[in-house]
Motif scaffolding. Structure first.
Motif, PDB file in Angstrom:
ATOM      1  N   MET A   1      34.554  41.272  40.746  1.00 33.18           N
ATOM      2  CA  MET A   1      33.150  40.854  40.732  1.00 33.18           C
ATOM      3  C   MET A   1      32.440  41.321  42.001  1.00 33.18           C
ATOM      4  N   ARG A   2      33.191  41.405  43.096  1.00 32.82           N
ATOM      5  CA  ARG A   2      32.574  41.871  44.334  1.00 32.82           C
ATOM      6  C   ARG A   2      32.057  43.301  44.163  1.00 32.82           C
ATOM      7  N   LYS A   3      32.863  44.139  43.526  1.00 32.32           N
ATOM      8  CA  LYS A   3      32.462  45.536  43.307  1.00 32.32           C
ATOM      9  C   LYS A   3      31.267  45.604  42.345  1.00 32.32           C
ATOM     10  N   VAL A   4      31.260  44.753  41.300  1.00 32.82           N
ATOM     11  CA  VAL A   4      30.130  44.719  40.365  1.00 32.82           C
ATOM     12  C   VAL A   4      28.866  44.313  41.116  1.00 32.82           C
ATOM     13  N   ALA A   5      28.990  43.316  42.011  1.00 36.09           N
ATOM     14  CA  ALA A   5      27.849  42.850  42.801  1.00 36.09           C
ATOM     15  C   ALA A   5      27.311  43.960  43.699  1.00 36.09           C
ATOM     16  N   GLN A   6      28.163  44.898  44.091  1.00 37.82           N
ATOM     17  CA  GLN A   6      27.745  46.014  44.943  1.00 37.82           C
ATOM     18  C   GLN A   6      27.198  47.175  44.115  1.00 37.82           C
TER      19      GLN A   6
END
Length: 174
Positions: A1-6
């Motif tokens: 999810m961190r990568k999606v948020a970025q």
């Protein structure tokens, strides 16, 4: 999810592949309509992309978060559809009532008109002419007297007597 948020599209693609079938299954159970369920599933997945930065791992798993969003969206769609159906039903009921009221009013007006015509036939010729000129043509008593070449006091008396006879004939109580 961190990568999606970025904004990582590959991470979102993997998330989509992992969650979309579960989201669709949950939504279709609520909506019971495949086409609408597909739309809502797409909306949920877009929400996951846009709101990825809001995801809190301490609050629950990504699957739980996605399921919560999906359920809320599906319920909102059901409520929206029900509200639209309720508005349409209420509008139809108002239109039906209005149409009925118009018909009833027309019938009542026609019956009253027929009764007035019948009662007018029961007046003397001078009374009928005076009442007709005053009430259907809007003439004043003085104008009625001039039109009928009759003295004003006679017109006033005939009008009064004619109106009393009309009132009695129509069954109007004072």
């Amino acid at each position: 999810m961190r990568k999606v948020a970025q904004g990582d599209q590959q991470a979102f693609s993997a998330l989509y592949d992992a969650l979309a079938p579960m989201v669709f299954g949950l939504v279709v159970r609520v909506l019971r309509d495949r086409a609408q369920s597909e739309e809502v599933t797409q909306e949920v997945m877009i929400d996951l992309w846009r709101q990825a930065a809001r995801y809190e791992p301490t609050a629950g798993s990504v699957t739980t978060w996605a399921a919560t969003i999906a359920h809320r969206r599906a319920v909102d769609r059901v409520r929206s559809a029900q509200a639209a159906a309720d508005r349409e039903h209420a509008q139809a009921a108002r239109e039906h009532t209005t149409a009925y009221d118009e018909v009833a009013e027309q019938v009542e007006t026609r019956l009253e008109s027929e009764q007035v015509r019948r009662c007018l036939r029961g007046l003397t010729e001078l009374q009928r002419q005076a009442v007709t000129l005053a009430y259907y043509r809007g003439l004043t008593y003085r104008e009625v007297a001039q039109t009928l070449h009759t003295p004003l006091p006679t017109i006033k008396t005939r009008m009064r007597d004619g109106l009393i006879r009309l009132r009695d004939c129509m069954g109007v109580t004072t």
